[in-house]
Each structure stands twice: as C-alpha cells, then as structure tokens.
Design a protein around this motif. Sequence first.
Motif, mmCIF file in Angstrom:
data_model
loop_
_atom_site.group_PDB
_atom_site.id
_atom_site.type_symbol
_atom_site.label_atom_id
_atom_site.label_comp_id
_atom_site.label_asym_id
_atom_site.label_seq_id
_atom_site.Cartn_x
_atom_site.Cartn_y
_atom_site.Cartn_z
ATOM 1 N N LEU A 176 -14.983 24.521 -114.713
ATOM 2 C CA LEU A 176 -16.379 24.616 -114.296
ATOM 3 C C LEU A 176 -16.412 25.492 -113.052
ATOM 4 O O LEU A 176 -15.759 25.186 -112.052
ATOM 5 C CB LEU A 176 -16.965 23.237 -113.979
ATOM 6 C CG LEU A 176 -18.344 23.230 -113.296
ATOM 7 C CD1 LEU A 176 -19.386 23.891 -114.180
ATOM 8 C CD2 LEU A 176 -18.757 21.804 -112.936
ATOM 9 N N LYS A 177 -17.135 26.606 -113.120
ATOM 10 C CA LYS A 177 -17.206 27.492 -111.971
ATOM 11 C C LYS A 177 -18.648 27.926 -111.735
ATOM 12 O O LYS A 177 -19.484 27.887 -112.646
ATOM 13 C CB LYS A 177 -16.301 28.711 -112.151
ATOM 14 C CG LYS A 177 -16.560 29.538 -113.401
ATOM 15 C CD LYS A 177 -15.539 30.659 -113.519
ATOM 16 C CE LYS A 177 -15.805 31.539 -114.738
ATOM 17 N NZ LYS A 177 -14.848 32.653 -114.822
ATOM 18 N N VAL A 178 -18.932 28.326 -110.504
ATOM 19 C CA VAL A 178 -20.291 28.688 -110.105
ATOM 20 C C VAL A 178 -20.260 30.001 -109.332
ATOM 21 O O VAL A 178 -19.221 30.408 -108.817
ATOM 22 C CB VAL A 178 -20.938 27.586 -109.240
ATOM 23 C CG1 VAL A 178 -21.175 26.326 -110.060
ATOM 24 C CG2 VAL A 178 -20.080 27.267 -108.022
ATOM 25 N N SER A 179 -21.433 30.646 -109.276
ATOM 26 C CA SER A 179 -21.540 31.927 -108.572
ATOM 27 C C SER A 179 -22.922 32.044 -107.958
ATOM 28 O O SER A 179 -23.926 31.606 -108.543
ATOM 29 C CB SER A 179 -21.310 33.095 -109.533
ATOM 30 O OG SER A 179 -21.539 34.332 -108.889
ATOM 31 N N ALA A 180 -22.985 32.643 -106.786
ATOM 32 C CA ALA A 180 -24.274 32.888 -106.131
ATOM 33 C C ALA A 180 -24.884 34.211 -106.548
ATOM 34 O O ALA A 180 -26.090 34.414 -106.420
ATOM 35 C CB ALA A 180 -24.102 32.849 -104.609
ATOM 36 N N ASP A 181 -24.052 35.143 -107.059
ATOM 37 C CA ASP A 181 -24.557 36.484 -107.351
ATOM 38 C C ASP A 181 -24.094 37.046 -108.688
ATOM 39 O O ASP A 181 -24.410 38.181 -109.023
ATOM 40 C CB ASP A 181 -24.148 37.441 -106.234
ATOM 41 C CG ASP A 181 -22.634 37.487 -106.022
ATOM 42 O OD1 ASP A 181 -21.885 36.928 -106.857
ATOM 43 O OD2 ASP A 181 -22.202 38.075 -105.012
ATOM 44 N N GLY A 182 -23.340 36.286 -109.458
ATOM 45 C CA GLY A 182 -22.842 36.785 -110.732
ATOM 46 C C GLY A 182 -21.602 37.639 -110.610
ATOM 47 O O GLY A 182 -21.017 38.044 -111.620
ATOM 48 N N GLY A 183 -21.161 37.904 -109.359
ATOM 49 C CA GLY A 183 -19.971 38.716 -109.142
ATOM 50 C C GLY A 183 -18.797 37.884 -108.651
ATOM 51 O O GLY A 183 -17.721 37.879 -109.252
ATOM 52 N N ALA A 184 -19.008 37.178 -107.539
ATOM 53 C CA ALA A 184 -17.955 36.327 -106.977
ATOM 54 C C ALA A 184 -18.119 34.906 -107.526
ATOM 55 O O ALA A 184 -19.211 34.332 -107.474
ATOM 56 C CB ALA A 184 -18.044 36.318 -105.452
ATOM 57 N N TRP A 185 -17.041 34.352 -108.046
ATOM 58 C CA TRP A 185 -17.086 33.034 -108.675
ATOM 59 C C TRP A 185 -16.181 32.054 -107.930
ATOM 60 O O TRP A 185 -15.107 32.422 -107.458
ATOM 61 C CB TRP A 185 -16.654 33.115 -110.138
ATOM 62 C CG TRP A 185 -17.664 33.805 -111.001
ATOM 63 C CD1 TRP A 185 -17.831 35.153 -111.170
ATOM 64 C CD2 TRP A 185 -18.676 33.175 -111.796
ATOM 65 N NE1 TRP A 185 -18.883 35.409 -112.016
ATOM 66 C CE2 TRP A 185 -19.415 34.205 -112.426
ATOM 67 C CE3 TRP A 185 -19.021 31.861 -112.044
ATOM 68 C CZ2 TRP A 185 -20.476 33.944 -113.286
ATOM 69 C CZ3 TRP A 185 -20.076 31.595 -112.908
ATOM 70 C CH2 TRP A 185 -20.794 32.623 -113.505
ATOM 71 N N THR A 186 -16.619 30.802 -107.841
ATOM 72 C CA THR A 186 -15.830 29.728 -107.249
ATOM 73 C C THR A 186 -15.602 28.656 -108.304
ATOM 74 O O THR A 186 -16.559 28.149 -108.902
ATOM 75 C CB THR A 186 -16.549 29.105 -106.036
ATOM 76 O OG1 THR A 186 -16.734 30.116 -105.044
ATOM 77 C CG2 THR A 186 -15.718 27.967 -105.450
ATOM 78 N N GLU A 187 -14.337 28.336 -108.526
ATOM 79 C CA GLU A 187 -14.028 27.278 -109.488
ATOM 80 C C GLU A 187 -14.161 25.924 -108.797
ATOM 81 O O GLU A 187 -13.463 25.633 -107.830
ATOM 82 C CB GLU A 187 -12.622 27.460 -110.056
ATOM 83 C CG GLU A 187 -12.321 26.480 -111.170
ATOM 84 C CD GLU A 187 -11.047 26.822 -111.921
ATOM 85 O OE1 GLU A 187 -11.107 26.940 -113.152
ATOM 86 O OE2 GLU A 187 -9.996 26.991 -111.267
ATOM 87 N N ALA A 188 -15.078 25.100 -109.296
ATOM 88 C CA ALA A 188 -15.346 23.812 -108.676
ATOM 89 C C ALA A 188 -14.560 22.680 -109.317
ATOM 90 O O ALA A 188 -14.231 21.696 -108.650
ATOM 91 C CB ALA A 188 -16.839 23.497 -108.757
ATOM 92 N N LEU A 189 -14.236 22.814 -110.600
ATOM 93 C CA LEU A 189 -13.618 21.708 -111.322
ATOM 94 C C LEU A 189 -12.711 22.258 -112.413
ATOM 95 O O LEU A 189 -13.030 23.263 -113.050
ATOM 96 C CB LEU A 189 -14.708 20.824 -111.948
ATOM 97 C CG LEU A 189 -14.292 19.500 -112.564
ATOM 98 C CD1 LEU A 189 -13.801 18.546 -111.482
ATOM 99 C CD2 LEU A 189 -15.465 18.877 -113.301
ATOM 100 N N LYS A 190 -11.603 21.591 -112.618
ATOM 101 C CA LYS A 190 -10.664 21.989 -113.661
ATOM 102 C C LYS A 190 -10.026 20.739 -114.237
ATOM 103 O O LYS A 190 -9.654 19.828 -113.493
ATOM 104 C CB LYS A 190 -9.595 22.934 -113.077
ATOM 105 C CG LYS A 190 -8.485 23.321 -114.050
ATOM 106 C CD LYS A 190 -7.484 24.234 -113.342
ATOM 107 C CE LYS A 190 -6.269 24.513 -114.203
ATOM 108 N NZ LYS A 190 -5.278 25.355 -113.489
ATOM 109 N N VAL A 191 -9.892 20.694 -115.566
ATOM 110 C CA VAL A 191 -9.243 19.570 -116.235
ATOM 111 C C VAL A 191 -8.028 20.114 -116.971
ATOM 112 O O VAL A 191 -8.142 21.003 -117.824
ATOM 113 C CB VAL A 191 -10.194 18.871 -117.214
ATOM 114 C CG1 VAL A 191 -9.492 17.695 -117.879
ATOM 115 C CG2 VAL A 191 -11.446 18.389 -116.491
#
Length: 483
Positions: A187-202
């Motif tokens: 599960l990852k999120v982005s503020a601008d569609g370019g830089a992504w932060t992975e918040a959760l991994k299983v």
Amino acid sequence: MEQTTNLKMPFIMPSQAQKHVTHNEALQALDIVVQLSVLDRHLAAPPAVPAEGDRYIVAAAATGGWVGKVGQVAAWQDGDWAFHIPVKGWLTWVADEQRILAHDGSGWVDTIALGINPAAMVGVNTTADTTNRLSVKSQAVLFDNLGAGQQVKINKAAAGDNASLLFQTGYSGRAEFGLAGDDDWHLKVSADGGAWTEALKVSRSDGRVLLPAGLTLTDPNQATAKRHIRESLAANRSYFVRTDGSDTNNGLGDTSGGAFLTIQKALDVAASLDMAGFTVTIQVADGTYSGAIVVPAMTGQAAPSALVIAGNSGAPANVIVSTNNANAINAPSGTGCLVKDMEIRTTASGFGLNADGGTLQFQNVRFGACAQAHILCQNNGAAAATGNYAISGASPMHWSAQTGGFINTEGRTVTLVGTPAFSTAFASCRHGDIACAGMTFSGSATGQRYSATLNGVIDTAGGGASYLPGSVAGSTATGGQYA
C-alpha cells in the motif's frame, strides 16, 4: 420452386394469372420481416384491437387466432393475422423491452445473453483505448453476485509486473495497493503522482505486516502491535545519510537518490524495525548536519552498540553535528546507541551528548565548542567511552554527571587540541559518578580541573590532584568526593 429459399417470398410463375397478387404478397412479406421490429414477445393471445402493421412474437401456450403459431412473427395486415416462421439468424427489435433478439434456429434468444466474446475494446459512456480497453464513466460500478459469492481477479504475467488498484485525482496517482513490482502486498501513497511513499507491506512468505515508512510506538501498551507490524531483520543493515540526500528516499543507497538527508530520519526508520539481535548502522557522509538528534527506542536491540551513528573514521572532523539552542544527540530513558567518527558542537545553549536516562557510547569523537557541556549524564543516564577521542573546542564542562548520571572513560586516551577552556570545570559531578581511572591526556586545558558536590564521586583511582586537565585546582563540597 414457387418460393424464395430464405424469406419464402412467392414467385410470379410464367403461366400465372393475376400476377400482381403474387407480387403484392411478396411486398407484404417484405414489409413484415425486413428491419423487423415487434411490439411484444410475451402475449399468448392476439390483442383485441391491433393496428395495421403491428407485429408480435407469439408467446407459448398461444390461444385464439394464434394457436399453433408459437415463436412465429404475427403481423396484422388487411384485417387479418399473417404469420412468418423465423429461421436461424433473424434479428428483431423488441420495442417494449428495448432490446434485440436473435433466432438461433430453435427459438428467440437475447443477443446480450449470447455475449461478445472476445471484444477488443468496450467503452461505457466513454471511449476505450488500447491501454484502457474497458473504460467506464459512471458515478458507481456494481459487481453483483449470481446467487453466491463473487471474486474480482487481477492477474499478472510475471512477479516483477504490477497487479494493483490505482486511485487517482485528476488522472494523477494518489494511492495504490496490490502486488506492485513483486508478490508482496503493498500500500503506497503519493501527494503528486511522482514521489511515492510505501505505507504498508505484507510479506508473501510469512504474512508479516511491515511499515516501511516507520511508526512511532512509545506506549508500552502497544507491545502487541510492535511484534506484528515490524520488519524483522535477518542480517545487519546500513542506512545512509548525505547532505545531498532526501528524507523521501529509502536510505538504503549511498547516493543522492538513495540516502536520507537527516540523521533523525534514518533513526526513525530504523525504529520501525525489529532488530532481532542484528546491528543497524547510520552511516553519515562528510558534511555539517544541524538537526538535533533524539535516539529512538528500538525493538530487538541486543546492546546500545548495536545501533551505530558513524561518520568518517579516518577524518572525524569532516562529519559535523552542530546545533543551535539544542542538544546535539539525546538518549532518553530506554534508549541507547554508539556514536563514533564525528565532531559534535552546540551554540547558544545545549549539550553535545546528553544521556538523559538512556545510554550513549562514543569513540573517535571530536568534541568541538559546546554551549553547556560536551557530555551530560542525568536521571540515571550513562555515557561510556569505548575508544579514544579528542577535544577541540571549549565548553563550561567536559564531563557533567548529575542526578544519578554515570560517565565511564577509564583507560582511554583523550587528545586536547588548542588548549580548550572549561569555565566551570573539566569534570563536574553533582549527585552522580565519574569513573576515569587509567586515562592518558595529551595536550592541556585551562579552567578548574574538577568540582564534586552533593555526594558526587569522581574516581581517578589515585590519579592525584593534577590528574585531570586544567589550570586551576579542583574542589569538593557538601559530600562530594575526588579519589
């Protein structure tokens, strides 16, 4: 042959009288079956008042004038019903249902039920394209069951491909979850569609839930959560910090695109791990770092020295931690780490190393000018020199042990550069303990050598009054001891 093969239109025969009758019959038949459209397909009895040209598909259990005509096309022409037997392939529009039926040779079937298999592209209220071959523009999309459960399946060709759901704002990605680049669930999120932060991994192998972005867990009631959400190390790990790095990187590469920008970010990410007895090293590149550092509580840390903040071993002065109005490195209660191969400074106010209930080890450190003290241990905190070190800048105190604080530098060599001045005392001990036997001091300093008060103890193991650096004799008061 007196009829056409498919539509059964009557031929005009050479010897036939009144040839116009046959011709008109053929035209009437064409008027019924060409561009066929019927009003209804569910009537078993003829309507009471049909209009000229009305057409129907005769339903089952037909009665009245439709008896024996089930499935045929009944048309009202010239005051009577005319019937036509459909053949395979006929199409008709059913007006009351607004759908197209096809005859399969034995009966009428809904063309939708026959399916479109395969269809190259399908657009619902929008236009599909070669990438988005199924495109739907709608306020909602419903996938309903067929009497039991239902699965939505997303299949990929290889482990390195993506099988995921992407959520967008203005066609720019903001969140994604699924199998993203491997067979773990992400599960990852982005503020601008370019830089992504992975918040959760299983993890696909053992189901362990990981938090790559880190999570602050300081409440002891969260012990259960700590066991289940952390990545458990299987080997030692290094995170890299550089002045050209970014705290949006993952810290695992010693490049501008891989390293973190701040030491604190590296520590916070390390705090999201279960160290499982392994060592985590924060490797800091040459440069000056101004942010105050707070050592976090770690899970699975075998010893304080298993968490390392390391600079340049060959040139520790090239890596500078310098703060203004703040302590440089703080170790609160329940935390600990090893600091090595760097220079530490503070201005305006602040201590260099502050073991405030925690444990700090240090080696090959240069203590530059500090506003209050190079090393402070308080509230049962401890600092220990695990290797030789140097002093290159002045401070009111080099060592300050207060309120149960303990400093141990026994057997180490301290190099003093440029005659630093200590306006309070080189060693100040108040309700604390300093163990400094067997040391070697290279160079000189100015200021009082020591001050032991309020039952503080400075143990030199008989080093003598002039053992510690300074130009002014030391003093004891109110139970303080210098031995």
